[in-house]
Motif scaffolding. Structure first.
Motif, PDB file in Angstrom:
ATOM      1  N   ARG A 155       0.841  -1.201   0.000  1.00 42.17           N
ATOM      2  CA  ARG A 155       0.000   0.000   0.000  1.00 42.17           C
ATOM      3  C   ARG A 155       0.876   1.250   0.000  1.00 42.17           C
ATOM      4  N   ARG A 156       0.474   2.204  -0.838  1.00 43.90           N
ATOM      5  CA  ARG A 156       1.170   3.486  -0.923  1.00 43.90           C
ATOM      6  C   ARG A 156       0.137   4.589  -0.708  1.00 43.90           C
ATOM      7  N   GLU A 157       0.067   5.083   0.506  1.00 37.50           N
ATOM      8  CA  GLU A 157      -0.980   6.039   0.848  1.00 37.50           C
ATOM      9  C   GLU A 157      -0.598   7.491   0.550  1.00 37.50           C
ATOM     10  N   SER A 158       0.687   7.761   0.406  1.00 36.58           N
ATOM     11  CA  SER A 158       1.100   9.146   0.164  1.00 36.58           C
ATOM     12  C   SER A 158       1.335   9.384  -1.330  1.00 36.58           C
ATOM     13  N   GLU A 159       1.148  10.634  -1.716  1.00 33.04           N
ATOM     14  CA  GLU A 159       1.384  11.012  -3.116  1.00 33.04           C
ATOM     15  C   GLU A 159       2.823  10.759  -3.518  1.00 33.04           C
ATOM     16  N   GLN A 160       3.766  11.007  -2.603  1.00 31.64           N
ATOM     17  CA  GLN A 160       5.168  10.797  -2.922  1.00 31.64           C
ATOM     18  C   GLN A 160       5.474   9.321  -3.168  1.00 31.64           C
ATOM     19  N   GLU A 161       4.900   8.452  -2.355  1.00 26.50           N
ATOM     20  CA  GLU A 161       5.120   7.013  -2.557  1.00 26.50           C
ATOM     21  C   GLU A 161       4.617   6.578  -3.932  1.00 26.50           C
TER      22      GLU A 161
END
Length: 218
Positions: free
Chosen positions: A175-181
């Motif tokens: 899971r990538r919850e941040s925009e940067q990730e």
């Protein structure tokens, strides 16, 4: 290459929605959520009056003109079922035994002659040497929780075998919850010699992109 599109009508989707919902409710009643391969995800969906999730409706409509679709992590498989009714060949991968058996049972309930294959395997281990991938689409919806960095790179490399790939930057590998990730993942895919183009599915908290080898444009 896309074929002349066989239009999936709203009535077609409504029918599939009802059939999938009825299947889930009947399987839960006879086997329970866990043994039936449903878990709360499908049980809650059916009790809310839905057989299809919004993203499943979207992908049936979007991919109905393709020749062949490989779907990693099919769950119960309604996307491939809807596409099969539109004449699209399909291959799905589902490793968890109860969910795999449930996907087989749904296919039988919807029509034993529906033309898609379900393999009890993770992707890409389930790919076979004879699979015709060059003119096919690869679809990832919610896959790969807990992949290692090496597994992620291996999966990305296999996308070169396909005409195009669609994946959700938020739910790919982990899971990538941040925009940067999510931006970092897009860059990682681009660095592997792909183009990455956003796809608006109309859904909340979905970040789908179309991935294609450099030089291939839609």
């Amino acid at each position: 290459m896309r074929r002349d599109v066989v239009r999936v009508t709203p009535d077609d989707l409504a029918r599939l929605d009802r059939e999938v919902m009825a299947f889930i409710l009947a399987r839960e009643a006879s086997m329970g959520l866990a043994d039936g391969g449903l878990e709360a995800y499908y049980g809650n969906r059916a009790r809310a009056g839905r057989g299809l999730a919004p993203h499943e409706r979207f992908w049936i409509g979007r991919l109905q003109g393709e020749r062949r679709v490989f779907h990693a992590g099919i769950g119960l498989g309604p996307v491939l079922a809807g596409l099969a009714r539109a004449g699209v060949e399909g291959v799905g991968f589902e490793m968890w035994p109860p969910r795999y058996r449930a996907a087989q049972a749904l296919r039988e309930a919807l029509g034993p002659n529906l033309g898609y294959d379900i393999r009890q395997s993770n992707y890409p281990e389930g790919l076979r040497a004879g699979d015709r991938c060059g003119d096919a689409t690869l679809l990832f919806t919610n896959v790969g929780a807990g992949w290692t960095e090496q597994q992620l790179d291996e999966v990305i490399s296999t996308m070169h075998r396909f005409a195009q790939t669609f994946l959700d930057l938020r739910l790919f590998g982990w899971r990538r919850e941040s925009e940067q990730e999510r931006a970092d993942l897009a860059t990682r895919v681009e660095d592997a010699a792909f183009t990455v183009t956003p796809v608006d599915t109309g859904g909340r908290q979905t970040f789908y992109v179309r991935v294609a080898s450099l030089g291939d444009t839609e």
